[in-house]
Enzyme design. Sequence first.
Site, short mmCIF file in Angstrom:
data_model
loop_
_atom_site.label_atom_id
_atom_site.label_comp_id
_atom_site.label_asym_id
_atom_site.label_seq_id
_atom_site.Cartn_x
_atom_site.Cartn_y
_atom_site.Cartn_z
N GLU A 180 6.00 4.54 7.21
CA GLU A 180 5.55 5.67 6.39
C GLU A 180 6.39 6.92 6.69
O GLU A 180 6.50 7.36 7.83
CB GLU A 180 4.07 5.93 6.65
CG GLU A 180 3.20 4.84 6.05
CD GLU A 180 1.74 4.92 6.44
OE1 GLU A 180 0.93 4.32 5.73
OE2 GLU A 180 1.43 5.54 7.47
N THR B 200 0.87 -1.18 0.00
CA THR B 200 0.00 0.00 0.00
C THR B 200 0.90 1.23 0.00
O THR B 200 1.36 1.66 -1.04
CB THR B 200 -0.96 0.00 1.21
OG1 THR B 200 -0.21 -0.24 2.41
CG2 THR B 200 -2.03 -1.08 1.06
N THR C 104 -0.75 -1.87 9.32
CA THR C 104 -1.39 -3.07 8.74
C THR C 104 -0.26 -3.90 8.19
O THR C 104 0.49 -3.41 7.39
CB THR C 104 -2.35 -2.61 7.68
OG1 THR C 104 -3.32 -1.83 8.30
CG2 THR C 104 -2.99 -3.71 6.90
N LYS D 290 4.06 -7.25 3.72
CA LYS D 290 3.84 -5.83 3.47
C LYS D 290 3.56 -5.16 4.80
O LYS D 290 3.07 -5.77 5.75
CB LYS D 290 2.69 -5.60 2.48
CG LYS D 290 1.30 -5.96 2.97
CD LYS D 290 0.59 -4.91 3.80
CE LYS D 290 0.63 -3.55 3.16
NZ LYS D 290 0.07 -2.51 4.12
N ASN E 40 -0.61 10.23 5.96
CA ASN E 40 -1.82 9.80 6.66
C ASN E 40 -2.91 10.85 6.71
O ASN E 40 -4.07 10.53 6.99
CB ASN E 40 -1.46 9.34 8.07
CG ASN E 40 -0.85 7.96 8.05
OD1 ASN E 40 -1.55 6.97 7.89
ND2 ASN E 40 0.47 7.89 8.17
#
Length: 407
Positions: free
Chosen positions: A276, A153, A190, A179, A402
């Site tokens: 991220e 993602t 996640t 992932k 985000n």
Amino acid sequence: MKVVTGGVTKAKGFEAASTAAKIKYQDRTDMALIYSEKPCVAAGTFTTNVVKAAPVKWDRKIVESGQPVHAVVVNSGIANACTGAEGMGYCEETAKAAGEALGIPSGSVVLGSTGVIGKQLPIDRIKAGVGELVKKKNDSLENGTLAAKAIMTTDTKEKELAVEIEIGDKTVTIGGMAKGSGMIHPNMCTMLSFITTDAVIGKEALQKALSQDVDDTYNMISVDGDTSTNDTVLLLANGAAGNEEIKEGTEDFDTFAEALHEINVYLAKRIAGDGEGATALFEATVVGCESKEQAKTLAKSIVCSNLTKTAIAGHDANWGRILCAMGYSGASFDPEKMDLYFVSSAGKIQIIENGTAVAYSEEDATKILSQPEVIALADIKMGGEKASAWGCDLTYDYIKINADYRS
């Protein structure tokens, strides 16, 4: 044990595929398939979040029932979480479509989803994607890598590894892909991880090998403190290596467990380092502990500290934040006996001795903290146990990613 090129297709008898189903992303692949013609023994660990995604519920039922597994179908873009009866129905439809296309029972198809919570899957695109995956599947290393890319993602890179071990006179291979980039704080993130092996091993032994390793690998990483609704680790064994069955309490089991650990710790670290907006993998290792639990609690508290993570982002040797994080962890230790070092490919520097700052070069510390992998090494001088946890620095880009994730 030997690390070899490849991922899930490196183990004998496994195939993989990827396709662009346009579930959310319009310019990249977003579905993957892992397939074994031979039935697989399956083991799994799943999120402890009370809010569990539909595919987590589907997979748990299959794994716990002991049913053989033939295939894994994974989509990225939409998590199929908080989707009620409709979402569970889409699991059933996806498994049925895969079963019909592959000529296997729908109950032997496990599922994975990752992405936005609360949206329903475009089931027609999912089922069309399943058809494309079945057409494309093969056992090439390239297809394994493409499958690893398709489940990403906000990840910036695919994550895969394979290792070979000798069991008796047979070569056994374990391959994995994962992932994870945000909403990472596993309590089995996640986070999805799929591991294949051609080993002959029973279900109980396979589950024990996985369960006992998760606490020291995936559960020791954190990007942002959020435990996902979709966390899943699945381990499939098809027996194609033809080795003598691996049983608990044997040297062969220990060899297998060690190789599985190599896969899991590699994938866990790659997830943490690809957090991220991250620019660095941040490891906290605490040594000299009375117990493993004490060491794990202290190490995890360090990597979970947002203030420490921002200091790492700024290449700032702000050791007070580390000491603070250890102090509120809940684990007891004497801060006046603790030593602290920073370590990276640029060198090693001591920051604290017996709880007090020592003279050190800020320039050298900044150079050490500017590398893509940084370690905080704490010695509390209480015993012989140790543990490591992994996270990443916290940058402005985490907020940017985000703030508009659903768009």
